[in-house]
Design a protein around this motif. Structure first.
Motif, PDB file in Angstrom:
ATOM      1  N   LYS A 120       0.807  -1.210   0.000  1.00 48.36           N
ATOM      2  CA  LYS A 120       0.000   0.000   0.000  1.00 48.36           C
ATOM      3  C   LYS A 120       0.843   1.264   0.000  1.00 48.36           C
ATOM      4  O   LYS A 120       0.310   2.366   0.119  1.00 48.36           O
ATOM      5  N   GLN A 121       2.180   1.115  -0.132  1.00 47.24           N
ATOM      6  CA  GLN A 121       3.000   2.284  -0.367  1.00 47.24           C
ATOM      7  C   GLN A 121       2.861   2.757  -1.811  1.00 47.24           C
ATOM      8  O   GLN A 121       3.108   3.908  -2.120  1.00 47.24           O
ATOM      9  N   LYS A 122       2.471   1.851  -2.742  1.00 48.92           N
ATOM     10  CA  LYS A 122       2.434   2.169  -4.163  1.00 48.92           C
ATOM     11  C   LYS A 122       1.160   2.918  -4.528  1.00 48.92           C
ATOM     12  O   LYS A 122       0.075   2.643  -4.024  1.00 48.92           O
ATOM     13  N   GLU A 123       1.304   3.888  -5.450  1.00 52.44           N
ATOM     14  CA  GLU A 123       0.153   4.656  -5.904  1.00 52.44           C
ATOM     15  C   GLU A 123      -0.904   3.756  -6.529  1.00 52.44           C
ATOM     16  O   GLU A 123      -2.099   3.904  -6.275  1.00 52.44           O
ATOM     17  N   SER A 124      -0.470   2.819  -7.363  1.00 46.80           N
ATOM     18  CA  SER A 124      -1.426   1.961  -8.066  1.00 46.80           C
ATOM     19  C   SER A 124      -2.193   1.069  -7.096  1.00 46.80           C
ATOM     20  O   SER A 124      -3.397   0.844  -7.255  1.00 46.80           O
ATOM     21  N   ALA A 125      -1.517   0.558  -6.058  1.00 52.91           N
ATOM     22  CA  ALA A 125      -2.194  -0.295  -5.084  1.00 52.91           C
ATOM     23  C   ALA A 125      -3.228   0.497  -4.290  1.00 52.91           C
ATOM     24  O   ALA A 125      -4.320  -0.001  -3.980  1.00 52.91           O
ATOM     25  N   LEU A 126      -2.911   1.757  -3.953  1.00 51.74           N
ATOM     26  CA  LEU A 126      -3.863   2.583  -3.209  1.00 51.74           C
ATOM     27  C   LEU A 126      -5.048   2.986  -4.075  1.00 51.74           C
ATOM     28  O   LEU A 126      -6.177   3.082  -3.597  1.00 51.74           O
ATOM     29  N   LEU A 127      -4.794   3.222  -5.352  1.00 47.59           N
ATOM     30  CA  LEU A 127      -5.903   3.510  -6.260  1.00 47.59           C
ATOM     31  C   LEU A 127      -6.824   2.298  -6.391  1.00 47.59           C
ATOM     32  O   LEU A 127      -8.045   2.434  -6.474  1.00 47.59           O
ATOM     33  N   LEU A 128      -6.234   1.103  -6.418  1.00 48.20           N
ATOM     34  CA  LEU A 128      -7.048  -0.110  -6.473  1.00 48.20           C
ATOM     35  C   LEU A 128      -7.917  -0.231  -5.224  1.00 48.20           C
ATOM     36  O   LEU A 128      -9.106  -0.545  -5.304  1.00 48.20           O
ATOM     37  N   GLU A 129      -7.321   0.031  -4.061  1.00 50.77           N
ATOM     38  CA  GLU A 129      -8.097  -0.038  -2.823  1.00 50.77           C
ATOM     39  C   GLU A 129      -9.220   0.989  -2.841  1.00 50.77           C
ATOM     40  O   GLU A 129     -10.351   0.702  -2.430  1.00 50.77           O
ATOM     41  N   GLN A 130      -8.933   2.188  -3.331  1.00 52.00           N
ATOM     42  CA  GLN A 130      -9.964   3.224  -3.433  1.00 52.00           C
ATOM     43  C   GLN A 130     -11.087   2.783  -4.361  1.00 52.00           C
ATOM     44  O   GLN A 130     -12.265   3.013  -4.089  1.00 52.00           O
ATOM     45  N   LYS A 131     -10.727   2.116  -5.450  1.00 51.92           N
ATOM     46  CA  LYS A 131     -11.724   1.653  -6.420  1.00 51.92           C
ATOM     47  C   LYS A 131     -12.626   0.577  -5.813  1.00 51.92           C
ATOM     48  O   LYS A 131     -13.845   0.580  -5.994  1.00 51.92           O
ATOM     49  N   ASN A 132     -12.041  -0.344  -5.069  1.00 50.81           N
ATOM     50  CA  ASN A 132     -12.795  -1.485  -4.555  1.00 50.81           C
ATOM     51  C   ASN A 132     -13.545  -1.182  -3.261  1.00 50.81           C
ATOM     52  O   ASN A 132     -14.520  -1.852  -2.936  1.00 50.81           O
ATOM     53  N   SER A 139      -6.216   8.097  -0.313  1.00 52.66           N
ATOM     54  CA  SER A 139      -4.996   7.697   0.370  1.00 52.66           C
ATOM     55  C   SER A 139      -3.802   8.182  -0.423  1.00 52.66           C
ATOM     56  O   SER A 139      -3.859   8.290  -1.652  1.00 52.66           O
ATOM     57  N   ILE A 140      -2.728   8.467   0.287  1.00 54.59           N
ATOM     58  CA  ILE A 140      -1.471   8.840  -0.356  1.00 54.59           C
ATOM     59  C   ILE A 140      -0.366   8.030   0.298  1.00 54.59           C
ATOM     60  O   ILE A 140      -0.246   7.992   1.525  1.00 54.59           O
ATOM     61  N   GLY A 141       0.397   7.301  -0.521  1.00 59.63           N
ATOM     62  CA  GLY A 141       1.373   6.356  -0.004  1.00 59.63           C
ATOM     63  C   GLY A 141       2.803   6.850  -0.071  1.00 59.63           C
ATOM     64  O   GLY A 141       3.099   7.920  -0.611  1.00 59.63           O
ATOM     65  N   ALA A 142       3.717   6.019   0.479  1.00 58.92           N
ATOM     66  CA  ALA A 142       5.122   6.395   0.572  1.00 58.92           C
ATOM     67  C   ALA A 142       5.732   6.660  -0.800  1.00 58.92           C
ATOM     68  O   ALA A 142       6.580   7.539  -0.956  1.00 58.92           O
ATOM     69  N   GLN A 143       5.312   5.913  -1.827  1.00 62.91           N
ATOM     70  CA  GLN A 143       5.862   6.108  -3.165  1.00 62.91           C
ATOM     71  C   GLN A 143       5.544   7.501  -3.694  1.00 62.91           C
ATOM     72  O   GLN A 143       6.417   8.216  -4.185  1.00 62.91           O
ATOM     73  N   GLU A 144       4.287   7.917  -3.592  1.00 63.08           N
ATOM     74  CA  GLU A 144       3.885   9.233  -4.079  1.00 63.08           C
ATOM     75  C   GLU A 144       4.511  10.343  -3.245  1.00 63.08           C
ATOM     76  O   GLU A 144       4.913  11.386  -3.772  1.00 63.08           O
ATOM     77  N   LEU A 145       4.603  10.145  -1.926  1.00 59.44           N
ATOM     78  CA  LEU A 145       5.203  11.150  -1.061  1.00 59.44           C
ATOM     79  C   LEU A 145       6.664  11.364  -1.404  1.00 59.44           C
ATOM     80  O   LEU A 145       7.170  12.490  -1.418  1.00 59.44           O
ATOM     81  N   SER A 146       7.382  10.273  -1.679  1.00 61.63           N
ATOM     82  CA  SER A 146       8.782  10.381  -2.065  1.00 61.63           C
ATOM     83  C   SER A 146       8.914  11.142  -3.373  1.00 61.63           C
ATOM     84  O   SER A 146       9.774  12.016  -3.527  1.00 61.63           O
ATOM     85  N   ARG A 147       8.051  10.831  -4.333  1.00 63.23           N
ATOM     86  CA  ARG A 147       8.110  11.474  -5.647  1.00 63.23           C
ATOM     87  C   ARG A 147       7.860  12.977  -5.534  1.00 63.23           C
ATOM     88  O   ARG A 147       8.440  13.772  -6.286  1.00 63.23           O
ATOM     89  N   LYS A 148       7.000  13.377  -4.594  1.00 61.50           N
ATOM     90  CA  LYS A 148       6.663  14.786  -4.446  1.00 61.50           C
ATOM     91  C   LYS A 148       7.517  15.494  -3.401  1.00 61.50           C
ATOM     92  O   LYS A 148       7.274  16.660  -3.078  1.00 61.50           O
ATOM     93  N   GLY A 149       8.515  14.795  -2.857  1.00 64.45           N
ATOM     94  CA  GLY A 149       9.434  15.426  -1.922  1.00 64.45           C
ATOM     95  C   GLY A 149       8.816  15.794  -0.598  1.00 64.45           C
ATOM     96  O   GLY A 149       9.270  16.719   0.081  1.00 64.45           O
ATOM     97  N   VAL A 150       7.785  15.064  -0.190  1.00 64.16           N
ATOM     98  CA  VAL A 150       7.085  15.361   1.067  1.00 64.16           C
ATOM     99  C   VAL A 150       7.809  14.660   2.214  1.00 64.16           C
ATOM    100  O   VAL A 150       8.118  13.475   2.135  1.00 64.16           O
TER     101      VAL A 150
END
Length: 923
Positions: A120-132, A139-150
């Protein structure tokens, strides 16, 4: 040559058709039995004994082109039992093989390493969870946070739709609703605030190193405590899965304003690591034993260093222990330049205080966390989390200029040195038990402690004269030292049992009933003592003594105190008063007991969740302060019945339509009901014991589409109606102090949100180079009644107001919010090396910070846009680099008072750029 070229093309075309006709296709869909047969993306599909494989897409679909023959397909996914299926392929035909995967019988040998990173750190996995998910959430995960420098949680949630961060703090606004309307949890359990003036903990203190993802629920359902109108932020701590690792991170960072300061000085005393705790000295009224007031020059170069490690261990045939630990220290310097500060501005725009404003600060954060998970078997799992965070903030605020009646010639000078320290200790134990195929029992408990101290805040007022400065002691509190302590303990418990019913022809359950209990038990003890230093005028006057602002110890010392240069007293009096050293105190107790029931049922494409929650709330506040030296107490009781409805309609495999309806409430906070004065720089606030809870009615309607695994398009409309809203308001008095009141009978907000995530360009099918973009925009309209008679009546005349307008916006509400980002990802060296570069932009429009009274306009924070650049690279399997530059536009931050005669600038400054360079090494 021309003939030969045509002949070659025809030959190649015929050969390709021949090869294609000789092959067959295996395709199908993988579904997840544990999630009621929802599609299972990112799973592995492999032909046994070959190198032919594929991964399922976001809809669980896969396809393989193979030569005719007999094969065995292996379906696998991390945490699930691998399944083998024989298949016969015929040339030119498609064979469909669908498969359901389950976690039953799972053992470590079934894990396919290629999928182990999916979490659930991955953007795609969190989007899947949001969809289902049936619930409406983001949700915003570690992968997206790293990419955006948060780097912290407050920055994380500010990147999501409809949320902004309050300038200079870790507080957030959700759809224009501020601190009081929101709640914060960690792994579903509440955590206390580390600030006496806030309901929610400062999200700045949570480093993204400790989180798996952050979930933001803006739609209420009955599993949450009912004190909810804006949203709930749930910080989900890392749950490590995979091979053992050890990682080192280091970073250097600067603030361009801070390094540009020729003389960056802060009060001497506090340690560089943020663990200092000054205490009231012995005999403070009869001897001068206070710490130095001298300033210490700093080199404003910040940085951070962190260690983290994790591993998993097999226990028996089915058991597994997973461990994750991290420890880190960071510090940073900041400066606000070109500052202006005005106070006590009247309706004509004339300021009682007209000053410049200079601000320097040094902040630290020390974090340590240990997570342990024990999977006993396939039906039982226990997790333990312990987290310790120590933060400190050292600040120096200075102003020069005009102060009515104190510095009418514009020769006033004010300095406040502030040091705040807090330490939070969170302990959680959680369990999940599958009692049968139909029944799951979940439980959780937490015990949290927060200590927040302001040890020795100093405040000095002077006037510049020929030859130097003289101390202004026109009022005793003009020169003071302040000691504050807050301790809060909180115990919480969650219990729930879920029972599935109504099995369909495919063996899936269509319904589920969840019933549970939540308890929350909070206690706060607060005390504060202020020592006032008044220059004596009799028998010898020292009010004209020349002093050095940078070495006030030459005046404030034991020798001068013994020679009657100044006196020391508290609000109760001097050493002659027996109880003079008794601090101002207040205490608060909150007990919430709640029961809830949710019924979820799937009608083909429509799923409905009907919830009902009942809560009994008891809040007690008692005090003994300068406003009420004899002391008193107040009790607030409330029984709330909170219905909720959530509907999800699956328009097709990639689109959902959702509806949410609910009733909630909003409680006043301890400090808002305690008769205690909170001193800020150039501003004071005091509590109102007659404050009571608001009731909230909430509506959400959302359409969402998931074109691909990492893409999203959504549109949301929402509305909120609040009965008896609570607001911060200026009191009709000569001092213009601020208090809190139920300012009207009603308030409402309505708006829309749009979110768009898109892969804009992909170079090849392996996604080794791709350009992605994201945009979320929110529009909000808010309005509320402002009723002087109601406030005066309900506060028994103690909070007189004179609202300038009869209606107004919610405080903290921006009409327009915008977040946008553009990222380029490049991968090479057999996927061992990569580079991600991101440009991120954030904007919020004007928002009201305080409601106008006495013909004065509202105080409004003016619109601000910020631009950040982030570059992160993995040079090889072990080594990584990062470069981050934030606030590239460096806009002027402004607050104005919107008078009829025109806007009056109340406060303004520039923050400067924050630049950091970091590296990491993983073993």
């Amino acid at each position: 040559m021309k003939f030969n070229f045509k002949f070659l093309l025809i030959t190649l075309f015929i050969c390709s058709i021949s090869i294609a006709q000789n092959k067959g296709t295996i395709s199908g869909v993988l579904t997840d039995k544990e999630s009621n047969n929802q599609s299972l993306p990112f799973a592995n599909v492999l032909l046994k004994g070959t190198k032919i494989s594929a991964n399922t897409d976001i809809d669980g679909k896969y396809s393989l082109n193979v030569n005719p023959g007999n094969y065995t397909i292996i379906f696998s996914f991390v945490g699930y039992e691998s399944v083998e299926q024989p298949v016969t392929v015929t040339a030119g035909q498609t064979v469909t093989v669908n498969q359901i995967l389950s976690s039953g019988g799972y053992t470590l040998k079934d894990v396919v390493v290629k999928s182990a990173a999916v979490s659930k750190q991955k953007e795609s996995a969190l989007l899947l969870e949001q969809k289902n998910a049936v619930e409406i959430k983001q949700s915003i995960g570690a992968q997206e946070l790293s990419r955006k420098g948060v780097s912290d949680v407050s920055g994380a949630v500010a990147k999501t739709t409809g949320i902004t961060k309050q300038e200079g703090t870790g507080a957030i606004f959700v759809r224009g609703l501020g601190d009081r309307y929101n709640s914060t949890t960690m792994n579903g359990l509440p955590i206390p605030s580390n600030d006496a003036e806030k309901k929610n903990i400062n999200l700045d203190i949570f480093s993204t190193d400790i989180i798996e993802y952050v979930s933001i629920d803006k739609v209420y359902n009955s599993k949450f405590f009912g004190d909810f109108a804006g949203g709930n932020v749930d910080i989900v701590s890392k749950d490590y899965k995979g091979k053992g690792f050890f990682r080192i991170d280091a970073e250097s960072k600067i603030n361009t304003n801070a390094v540009g300061e020729k003389n960056f000085t802060l009060q001497d005393g506090p340690s560089a690591f943020g663990f200092s705790k000054a205490t009231i000295p012995n005999n403070p009224l009869t001897q001068y034993n206070f710490n130095t007031l001298q300033l210490d020059k700093k080199t404003p170069l910040g940085g951070s260093f962190g260690l983290s490690a994790g591993d998993t261990y097999k226990v028996g045939d089915e058991g597994k222990i997973s461990l994750f630990a991290t420890a880190a220290f960071s510090n940073e310097y900041a400066s606000r330049t070109n500052g202006i500060a005005k106070g006590s501005v009247n309706a004509a725009g004339v300021a009682g205080k007209d000053l410049d404003y200079n601000y320097l600060s040094y902040n630290t954060n020390t974090t340590a966390m240990l997570n342990g998970g024990y999977k006993i078997n396939n039906n039982n799992k226990i997790n333990f989390n312990t987290l310790y965070i120590n933060t400190s903030a050292q600040k120096k605020e200075e102003s020069n200029g005009y102060i009515v009646d104190l510095a009418n010639d514009g020769n006033g000078y004010i300095r406040r040195n502030d040091y705040e320290k807090s330490d939070l200790w969170v302990n959680q134990l959680l369990g999940e038990h599958k009692l049968s195929e139909r029944t799951i029992f979940n439980w959780g408990g937490s015990y949290n402690i927060i200590n927040q101290n302001t040890p020795d805040r100093t405040y000095n007022t002077m006037n510049k004269v020929a030859g130097g400065y003289v101390i202004n002691s026109q009022s005793a509190p003009n020169n003071s030292r302040y000691f504050q302590n807050l301790k809060e303990t909180e115990t919480a418990a969650n219990l729930s049992v879920a029972y599935k019913f109504k099995k369909d022809e495919d063996g899936l359950y269509k319904g589920k009933i969840t019933a549970g209990y939540n308890g929350r038990f909070k206690n706060r003890d607060f005390d504060a003592t202020q020592f006032n230093f008044k220059t004596t005028t009799f028998p010898v006057s020292h009010s004209g003594d020349i002093v050095d602002p940078n070495n006030l110890d030459l005046f404030y010392n034991q020798a001068n105190f013994a020679n009657n240069f100044f006196t020391i007293s508290t609000f109760r009096g001097g050493y002659q008063v027996p109880d003079a050293l008794d601090p101002q105190v207040y205490s608060g107790d909150l007990t919430i007991n709640a029961a809830f029931v949710n019924t979820e049922y799937r009608f083909n494409k429509l799923t409905a969740v009907v919830g009902l929650r009942a809560e009994h709330i008891l809040q007690n506040v008692s005090w003994n302060t300068s406003l009420d030296p004899t002391g008193d107490s107040n009790e607030l009781k409330k029984t709330a019945f909170l219905p909720s409805l959530i509907l999800k309609y699956e328009l097709n495999e990639k689109q959902n339509l959702r509806l949410g309806l609910s009733k909630t409430y909003t409680l006043p906070q301890f400090k808002e009901r305690a008769k205690f004065v909170y001193e800020e720089f150039l501003q004071a606030k005091f509590g109102n014991p007659y404050l009571y809870a608001s009731d909230d009615y909430n509506l959400d309607l959302k359409w969402e589409m998931f074109p691909k695994s990492d893409e999203l398009i959504s549109v949301t409309a929402f509305g909120k109606y609040i009965v008896n809203p609570i607001n911060e308001t200026t009191v009709n008095s000569s001092t213009n102090d601020i208090s809190w009141a139920n300012t009207g009978d009603y308030g409402y907000a309505a708006g829309a949100e749009v979110e768009y995530k898109k892969t804009l360009w992909t170079l090849d099918t392996e996604n080794s180079q791709k350009l992605t973009g994201g945009l979320n925009v929110s529009y909000l309209y808010s309005n509320q009644e402002l009723n002087d008679a109601k406030v005066l009546k309900e506060t028994k005349g103690t909070i007189p107001t004179n609202f300038t307008n009869k209606t107004g916006k919610f405080t903290g509400a921006s009409d327009l919010l915008l977040n946008a980002d553009l990222s380029f990802f490049n991968e090479w060296n057999n996927k061992n090396s990569n580079l991600t570069t991101t440009i991120a932009y954030n904007y919020f429009s004007d928002r009201v910070s305080a409601i106008g009274t006495q013909d004065k306009g509202d105080l409004v924070d003016k619109a601000v846009g910020t631009l950040d650049f982030i570059a992160k690279s993995k040079l090889n399997k072990n080594f990584g680099l990062s470069f981050i530059a934030k606030n590239l536009l460096d806009p002027t931050v402004k607050t104005v008072q919107e008078n009829t005669s025109g806007d009056v600038l109340i406060r303004s400054y520039k923050k400067g750029l924050n630049v950091s360079l970091g590296f990491s090494y993983e073993f």
